[in-house]
Scaffold this motif. Structure first.
Motif, short mmCIF file in Angstrom:
data_model
loop_
_atom_site.label_atom_id
_atom_site.label_comp_id
_atom_site.label_asym_id
_atom_site.label_seq_id
_atom_site.Cartn_x
_atom_site.Cartn_y
_atom_site.Cartn_z
N ARG A 81 19.67 -29.72 13.71
CA ARG A 81 18.38 -29.23 13.20
C ARG A 81 17.87 -28.09 14.08
NH1 ARG A 81 15.80 -33.68 13.53
NH2 ARG A 81 16.27 -34.34 11.42
N SER A 82 17.95 -28.27 15.38
CA SER A 82 17.49 -27.24 16.31
C SER A 82 18.28 -25.95 16.14
CB SER A 82 17.63 -27.74 17.75
OG SER A 82 16.87 -28.91 17.95
N GLU A 83 19.58 -26.08 16.03
CA GLU A 83 20.43 -24.90 15.87
C GLU A 83 20.14 -24.20 14.54
OE1 GLU A 83 22.06 -23.46 18.23
OE2 GLU A 83 21.69 -25.10 19.62
N ALA A 84 19.85 -24.98 13.49
CA ALA A 84 19.51 -24.38 12.20
C ALA A 84 18.22 -23.59 12.30
CB ALA A 84 19.40 -25.46 11.12
N VAL A 85 17.24 -24.14 12.99
CA VAL A 85 15.96 -23.44 13.16
C VAL A 85 16.17 -22.16 13.96
CG1 VAL A 85 13.66 -23.55 14.21
CG2 VAL A 85 14.52 -25.48 12.88
N LYS A 86 16.89 -22.25 15.06
CA LYS A 86 17.13 -21.07 15.89
C LYS A 86 17.88 -19.99 15.11
CE LYS A 86 17.38 -23.72 20.17
NZ LYS A 86 18.28 -24.10 21.28
N ALA A 87 18.88 -20.40 14.34
CA ALA A 87 19.65 -19.43 13.55
C ALA A 87 18.77 -18.77 12.49
CB ALA A 87 20.84 -20.13 12.89
N ALA A 88 17.91 -19.54 11.86
CA ALA A 88 17.00 -18.97 10.86
C ALA A 88 16.02 -18.00 11.52
CB ALA A 88 16.24 -20.09 10.13
N TRP A 89 15.56 -18.32 12.71
CA TRP A 89 14.65 -17.43 13.44
C TRP A 89 15.31 -16.06 13.67
CZ3 TRP A 89 11.28 -21.12 12.91
CH2 TRP A 89 10.00 -20.99 13.42
N VAL A 90 16.59 -16.09 14.04
CA VAL A 90 17.31 -14.85 14.29
C VAL A 90 17.56 -14.11 12.97
CG1 VAL A 90 19.51 -13.89 15.09
CG2 VAL A 90 18.36 -15.68 16.42
N LYS A 91 18.02 -14.84 11.96
CA LYS A 91 18.33 -14.22 10.67
C LYS A 91 17.11 -13.54 10.07
CE LYS A 91 19.70 -15.38 5.98
NZ LYS A 91 19.68 -16.48 5.03
N ILE A 92 15.96 -14.19 10.12
CA ILE A 92 14.73 -13.66 9.54
C ILE A 92 14.09 -12.62 10.49
CG2 ILE A 92 12.40 -14.30 8.70
CD1 ILE A 92 14.56 -15.36 6.91
N ASP A 93 14.55 -12.58 11.74
CA ASP A 93 13.98 -11.70 12.75
C ASP A 93 12.50 -12.00 12.96
OD1 ASP A 93 14.14 -9.72 14.69
OD2 ASP A 93 13.76 -8.09 13.28
N VAL A 94 12.21 -13.28 13.22
CA VAL A 94 10.84 -13.76 13.33
C VAL A 94 10.06 -13.11 14.47
CG1 VAL A 94 9.39 -15.79 13.78
CG2 VAL A 94 11.28 -15.95 12.16
N PRO A 95 10.56 -13.11 15.69
CA PRO A 95 9.70 -12.68 16.81
C PRO A 95 9.39 -11.20 16.80
CG PRO A 95 11.69 -13.78 17.63
CD PRO A 95 11.86 -13.58 16.17
N GLN A 96 8.21 -10.89 17.30
CA GLN A 96 7.87 -9.52 17.66
C GLN A 96 7.85 -9.47 19.18
OE1 GLN A 96 4.59 -7.63 15.64
NE2 GLN A 96 5.40 -8.18 13.66
N CYS A 97 6.77 -9.95 19.79
CA CYS A 97 6.75 -9.96 21.26
C CYS A 97 7.58 -11.13 21.79
CB CYS A 97 5.32 -10.01 21.79
SG CYS A 97 4.54 -11.64 21.84
N GLY A 98 7.63 -12.22 21.04
CA GLY A 98 8.46 -13.37 21.40
C GLY A 98 7.81 -14.41 22.29
N PHE A 99 6.63 -14.13 22.82
CA PHE A 99 6.03 -15.04 23.80
C PHE A 99 5.84 -16.45 23.26
CE2 PHE A 99 2.70 -17.11 26.19
CZ PHE A 99 3.16 -16.92 27.47
N CYS A 100 5.35 -16.59 22.05
CA CYS A 100 5.04 -17.91 21.49
C CYS A 100 6.24 -18.61 20.86
CB CYS A 100 3.94 -17.78 20.44
SG CYS A 100 4.47 -16.92 18.93
N GLN A 101 7.35 -17.92 20.78
CA GLN A 101 8.44 -18.40 19.93
C GLN A 101 9.08 -19.71 20.36
OE1 GLN A 101 8.91 -17.07 16.82
NE2 GLN A 101 7.05 -16.05 17.52
#
Length: 155
Positions: A81-101
């Motif tokens: 589950r954790s790896e799926a969330v992390k992979a989706a974060w990268v795929k969608i390019d979620v972070p901008q500054c990244g501090f809260c991520q």
């Protein structure tokens, strides 16, 4: 007296003031800096970890209250589950500054553990305690939906 607990699957102890927030034990004593300090009053979610499988704000959790319990930080979040969330974060390019991520990701993992197929309302409610100053909420929601599609729900 030392506080002993399981941290990312490893028996760990802290021999200090039992009122010390878990966040500072993680960052300053154990050098696990993925968990971030944001507000110090459990309002922003940057310091989110899992305590016995549930989302917990580490900035307001005294170390003395976690004896014998299981803590997972962003560094230890490695299941499917954790790896799926992390992979989706990268795929969608979620972070901008990244501090809260790291806090966002830990909350999303906890949300999917509780609700494997969340609705938009579930996501909004489950992530409401996490602030993103860059306002990437639309991408966060999409990443959670994408991660949910890739994680098998146990029967």
């Amino acid at each position: 007296m030392a506080t002993e607990f399981l941290l990312n699957g490893v028996k760990t102890s802290f021999d200090g003031d039992p009122d010390t927030p878990l966040l500072w034990v993680l960052r300053d004593h154990l050098r696990l800096t993925g968990t971030k300090y944001g507000c110090g009053i459990a309002q922003c979610g940057a310091c989110t970890v899992h305590l016995d499988g549930k989302n917990r704000r580490s900035c307001v959790t005294p170390i003395g209250t976690i004896a014998g319990r299981k803590v997972v930080t962003i560094e230890g979040a490695t299941d499917a589950r954790s790896e799926a969330v992390k992979a989706a974060w990268v795929k969608i390019d979620v972070p901008q500054c990244g501090f809260c991520q790291s806090g966002q990701i830990m909350s999303a993992i906890g949300l999917l553990a509780a609700k494997p197929r969340p609705t938009d309302q579930d996501i909004d409610q489950g992530m409401a305690g996490n602030i993103c100053r860059c306002a990437t909420y639309v991408r966060i929601r999409q990443a959670i939906k994408d991660a949910a599609k890739t994680v098998e729900v146990p029967a």
